[in-house]
Design a protein around this motif. Structure first.
Motif, PDB file in Angstrom:
ATOM      1  N   TYR A 149     -15.060  -0.258  -8.930  1.00 27.09           N
ATOM      2  CA  TYR A 149     -13.848   0.562  -8.937  1.00 27.09           C
ATOM      3  C   TYR A 149     -14.094   1.984  -9.425  1.00 27.09           C
ATOM      4  O   TYR A 149     -13.218   2.845  -9.275  1.00 27.09           O
ATOM      5  N   PHE A 178     -13.380   5.112  -7.251  1.00 30.14           N
ATOM      6  CA  PHE A 178     -12.022   5.576  -6.984  1.00 30.14           C
ATOM      7  C   PHE A 178     -11.590   6.646  -7.983  1.00 30.14           C
ATOM      8  O   PHE A 178     -10.668   7.412  -7.709  1.00 30.14           O
ATOM      9  N   ALA A 223      -5.504  -3.916  -9.364  1.00 31.39           N
ATOM     10  CA  ALA A 223      -6.473  -4.576  -8.488  1.00 31.39           C
ATOM     11  C   ALA A 223      -7.397  -5.467  -9.302  1.00 31.39           C
ATOM     12  O   ALA A 223      -7.742  -5.154 -10.444  1.00 31.39           O
ATOM     13  N   PRO A 239     -12.374  -3.120  -1.376  1.00 32.58           N
ATOM     14  CA  PRO A 239     -11.370  -2.157  -1.837  1.00 32.58           C
ATOM     15  C   PRO A 239     -11.463  -0.807  -1.142  1.00 32.58           C
ATOM     16  O   PRO A 239     -10.446  -0.121  -0.989  1.00 32.58           O
ATOM     17  N   LEU A 256      -8.029   0.477   0.383  1.00 28.76           N
ATOM     18  CA  LEU A 256      -7.388   1.604  -0.306  1.00 28.76           C
ATOM     19  C   LEU A 256      -7.796   2.953   0.274  1.00 28.76           C
ATOM     20  O   LEU A 256      -7.746   3.971  -0.416  1.00 28.76           O
ATOM     21  N   PHE A 261      -4.764   5.154   0.108  1.00 27.79           N
ATOM     22  CA  PHE A 261      -3.914   5.012  -1.076  1.00 27.79           C
ATOM     23  C   PHE A 261      -3.941   6.269  -1.926  1.00 27.79           C
ATOM     24  O   PHE A 261      -4.986   6.894  -2.120  1.00 27.79           O
ATOM     25  N   SER A 300       1.633  -4.652  -6.710  1.00 26.71           N
ATOM     26  CA  SER A 300       2.488  -3.496  -6.923  1.00 26.71           C
ATOM     27  C   SER A 300       3.516  -3.872  -7.989  1.00 26.71           C
ATOM     28  O   SER A 300       4.481  -4.587  -7.693  1.00 26.71           O
ATOM     29  N   LEU A 353      -4.305   3.663  -9.986  1.00 27.64           N
ATOM     30  CA  LEU A 353      -4.984   2.394  -9.704  1.00 27.64           C
ATOM     31  C   LEU A 353      -5.515   1.837 -11.018  1.00 27.64           C
ATOM     32  O   LEU A 353      -6.338   2.469 -11.685  1.00 27.64           O
ATOM     33  N   ILE A 401      -6.239   9.853  -6.491  1.00 30.19           N
ATOM     34  CA  ILE A 401      -6.197   8.576  -7.207  1.00 30.19           C
ATOM     35  C   ILE A 401      -6.519   8.814  -8.688  1.00 30.19           C
ATOM     36  O   ILE A 401      -7.510   9.469  -9.019  1.00 30.19           O
ATOM     37  N   TYR A 459      -4.234  -7.344  -4.883  1.00 31.71           N
ATOM     38  CA  TYR A 459      -3.586  -6.065  -5.160  1.00 31.71           C
ATOM     39  C   TYR A 459      -2.117  -6.337  -5.480  1.00 31.71           C
ATOM     40  O   TYR A 459      -1.416  -6.960  -4.686  1.00 31.71           O
ATOM     41  N   LEU A 484       0.810  -1.215   0.000  1.00 33.70           N
ATOM     42  CA  LEU A 484       0.000   0.000   0.000  1.00 33.70           C
ATOM     43  C   LEU A 484       0.846   1.269   0.000  1.00 33.70           C
ATOM     44  O   LEU A 484       0.316   2.359  -0.231  1.00 33.70           O
TER      45      LEU A 484
END
Length: 450
Positions: free
Chosen positions: A321, A324, A257, A302, A306, A309, A283, A313, A330, A281, A250
């Protein structure tokens, strides 16, 4: 001689003709409404037919066909436009031209790379072999070495801790050494055994009941319930590592994701299982991946994960989603592979348009292949995308807008175009930074072992 009509008679005649005209107009209006309804019904039925045809073709592909979405274009790679208005009866003049070329003859050689070289770190057990003939008085001039890779199944052994006991002066107590730290207090498994059980179950996907069978072959009888408890205890021991992994993932400013269903054992269900979900998730920059289990597929998962975060993304088209994209800090990205997949599925519905779109996606992925092949740095990757990918994306956007008006919205090709148009800005984000990926296939690949 025609009799002249009175004013009242003329008025009555006009009223009658007007009524007849109104009746005719009314009837025509009903006919027009019926025609419009028939047209709507036809479009609806055609859409349903195309959808069912598409679903049938996808079902056949799932059962009998290739699962690969790789597309080999039938047109030259340099072609970046498609004329969909070509007259079918157009006459193409063909002229003959003699072409000569020189072909180089290449000697065919075996592709065999020789015998596999066994790793030098493996221990060698030397077996010295002597000829059956009498070698007394013969001159020795060397030896021939042949190596064979062999395997002995892993051996179990027992750590036996012997602790001497001493009586204190005056019989005031006993002195004895302390046991070293053990994974499971008062349990018999050592750390190495527990690690091997976990790796075989979750990495090599060897179920616990098969591991029990393997232990039995070695003369070690371990109850399945005991092995299950060992896995549970080991999971509790690893909770601290999981928290550290979560923190490191994170901290990244770029995450992919995705989510995937998984069956969970449940004694309260007649089927024996209930539907759970893994939220995943990844990275890409740190090459770390985090799995989080949730009971459902709602946005709570999520949202909680997040909450703090900040950064890019990248997700698929799942509506959860979308929120976000409105969250401060984001930048929401879409996955090009998902957009391409819809056109791959629309090949049977509209081959010309689908093939053109896939060829353009292919140009974008050719750029990505070049960056990976030459291991470009982020700045070099950004420059190449701006030079080669952005023009393709701009032309493709114009093509999508132009062709969406020419197709049925509910047809597979219509849905494919609409999916891309709705997410076009998010699909283009990857070109703004060299560290970003064109799709989120990396996180999907992490889910495959499930």
């Amino acid at each position: 001689m025609q009799q002249k009509l009175s004013y009242e008679e003329l008025l009555q005649q006009n009223i009658l003709q007007g009524q007849q005209l109104l009746q005719a107009l009314s009837e025509n209006k009903i006919i027009l409404e019926q025609l419009a309804q028939y047209k709507n019904n036809y479009n609806t039925l055609e859409g349903k037919f195309l959808l069912q045809q598409h679903e049938l073709s996808q079902l056949k592909r799932m059962i009998f066909g290739s699962k690969s979405e790789r597309f080999e274009p039938q047109m030259p790679a340099s072609q970046t436009s498609l004329d969909l208005n070509v007259e079918p009866d157009a006459v193409i003049e063909v002229t003959e031209q003699q072409v000569t070329y020189t072909r180089k003859q290449v000697d065919k050689k075996s592709n065999h790379k020789g015998r596999l070289q066994l790793p030098a770190h493996l221990p060698r057990i030397i077996h010295q072999l002597e000829p059956e003939e009498n070698t007394e008085g013969l001159k020795y001039f060397g030896e021939d070495i042949t190596e064979e890779l062999e395997y002995t199944p892993g051996k179990f052994f027992v750590n036996q801790f012997r602790r001497k006991k001493y009586v204190k002066p005056g019989n005031e107590g006993v002195i004895m050494a302390k046991l070293p730290p053990r994974p499971i207090e008062k349990g018999i498994p050592g750390a190495g055994l527990l690690a091997n059980i976990i790796v075989e179950k979750y990495v090599d996907h060897l179920p616990l009941h098969r591991q029990v069978q393997r232990f039995t072959r070695e003369g070690i009888n371990i109850a399945p319930a005991t092995l299950t408890d060992w896995v549970k205890y080991t999971g509790n021991l690893m909770a601290t590592l999981y928290d550290v992994l979560k923190q490191k993932v994170l901290q990244s400013d770029y995450l992919m994701a995705d989510e995937s269903p998984i069956k969970v054992l449940d004694n309260n269900k007649e089927s024996g299982t209930h539907q759970g979900y893994y939220w995943v998730y990844r990275s890409p920059l740190e090459k770390l991946v985090l799995f989080e289990y949730r009971h459902g597929r709602g946005r709570e998962g999520p949202t909680d994960m997040l909450r703090d975060f900040k950064g890019h993304l990248q997700t698929d088209g799942y509506a959860v989603y979308d929120a976000f994209g409105k969250q401060s800090g984001i930048t929401l990205m879409s996955c090009m592979a998902h957009a391409r997949r819809y056109f791959d599925q629309a090949l049977i519905n509209d081959k010309a348009r689908a093939e053109y779109a896939l060829s353009q996606f292919g140009l974008l992925y050719d750029v990505e292949s070049e960056t990976r092949e030459h291991n470009y740095a982020y700045d070099k990757r950004y420059e190449l995308r701006q030079k080669e990918s952005v023009p393709v994306l701009q032309q493709m956007e114009n093509w999508l807008k132009e062709n969406y008006a020419q197709v049925l919205p509910k047809s597979p090709i219509g849905k494919a175009i609409a999916y891309s148009l709705e997410r076009w800005k998010k699909l283009n984000v990857y070109t703004t930074d060299g560290k970003l990926e064109i799709d989120n296939n990396w996180v999907e690949n992490c889910i495959r072992p499930l």
